[in-house]
Design a protein around this motif. Structure first.
Motif, short mmCIF file in Angstrom:
data_model
loop_
_atom_site.label_atom_id
_atom_site.label_comp_id
_atom_site.label_asym_id
_atom_site.label_seq_id
_atom_site.Cartn_x
_atom_site.Cartn_y
_atom_site.Cartn_z
N TYR A 270 19.72 67.93 -2.56
CA TYR A 270 18.79 68.73 -3.35
C TYR A 270 18.33 69.96 -2.56
CZ TYR A 270 14.56 69.86 -6.03
OH TYR A 270 13.59 70.50 -6.76
N ILE B 214 22.05 65.12 -8.21
CA ILE B 214 21.89 64.29 -9.42
C ILE B 214 22.60 62.95 -9.25
CG2 ILE B 214 22.58 64.10 -11.86
CD1 ILE B 214 22.05 67.21 -11.99
N TYR C 9 20.61 60.90 -6.61
CA TYR C 9 19.34 60.39 -7.16
C TYR C 9 19.60 59.31 -8.19
CZ TYR C 9 16.55 64.05 -4.90
OH TYR C 9 15.93 64.86 -3.99
N THR C 10 20.63 59.48 -9.00
CA THR C 10 20.97 58.46 -10.00
C THR C 10 21.30 57.14 -9.31
OG1 THR C 10 21.73 60.13 -11.56
CG2 THR C 10 22.54 57.88 -11.90
N ARG D 41 15.49 64.79 -9.56
CA ARG D 41 16.66 64.73 -10.44
C ARG D 41 16.41 65.57 -11.68
NH1 ARG D 41 19.24 59.27 -13.03
NH2 ARG D 41 17.29 59.36 -14.22
N SER E 213 16.76 69.13 -10.75
CA SER E 213 18.17 69.48 -10.57
C SER E 213 18.83 69.76 -11.92
CB SER E 213 18.92 68.35 -9.85
OG SER E 213 18.41 68.16 -8.55
N ASP F 219 13.66 62.26 -17.68
CA ASP F 219 13.03 62.02 -16.37
C ASP F 219 11.60 62.53 -16.36
OD1 ASP F 219 15.18 60.69 -15.25
OD2 ASP F 219 15.99 62.47 -14.26
#
Length: 186
Positions: free
Chosen positions: A56, A65, A68-69, A88, A91, A104
């Motif tokens: 990031y 992404i 973070y996922t 996320r 992003s 989110d």
């Protein structure tokens, strides 16, 4: 020539930095296990988040992404879950993937007050109003934001509320009353 514990710690930090910068925390954890180092869940959590955050901060938003996922899936109650959800979302927002960002932001809003609450209300309001054209949702987000916003943020939150109310076909008196509140903060 045996390495001191300080030398070992320095070497591990250097190796960790390489894996984290490459976005490969799982490979680092596997490496640690291969040398019989016991990795705690707290350490796994921190490493996974750190790797996502590195992507990031380096502007690699697609990789961020994905990282973070992975973090969110593996640590749904992790120490950095709020930051992971927000970053996320950011992003996605930066990549103009607004439909992916909104859930989110909404997740953060439902979790209540946090460092990310006001910013999530703002972004959710923007997406609901400008992208989704869901003026009811936009009105709700902006209205919630007005209860905690100050200064320029309060003006923006009130303006979003007025615009949303107008687009919802709000009664003239209601829209006028909201507009007067905004005018008082201009």
């Amino acid at each position: 020539n045996n390495a001191t514990s300080e030398d070992k710690a320095t070497a591990l930090r250097s190796i960790e930095e390489i894996y984290v910068d490459r976005g490969e925390p799982q490979k680092y954890i596997a490496f640690l296990k291969s040398i019989d180092y016991n990795v705690t869940d707290k350490e796994k959590d921190a490493l996974s988040f750190k790797a996502a955050e590195a992507q990031y901060q380096n502007g690699n938003y697609d990789k961020a992404i994905a990282a973070y996922t992975s973090y969110i899936r593996e640590f749904p109650n992790g120490l950095s879950i709020l930051a992971a959800l927000y970053q996320r979302a950011e992003s996605y927002f930066i990549l103009k993937k607004y439909n992916e960002a909104l859930p989110d932001y909404e997740n953060l809003i439902t979790r209540g007050q946090s460092t990310y609450y006001a910013r999530s209300l703002r972004k959710a309001g923007l997406i609901a109003y400008n992208v989704k054209k869901d003026f009811g949702k936009a009105y709700n987000y902006y209205s919630q934001w007005t209860t905690i916003a100050t200064g320029d943020d309060l003006f923006e939150a009130q303006l979003g509320t007025v615009r949303s109310a107008y687009r919802l076909g709000g009664k003239s008196a209601e829209v006028y009353s909201l507009a007067e509140a905004v005018k008082g903060n201009a």
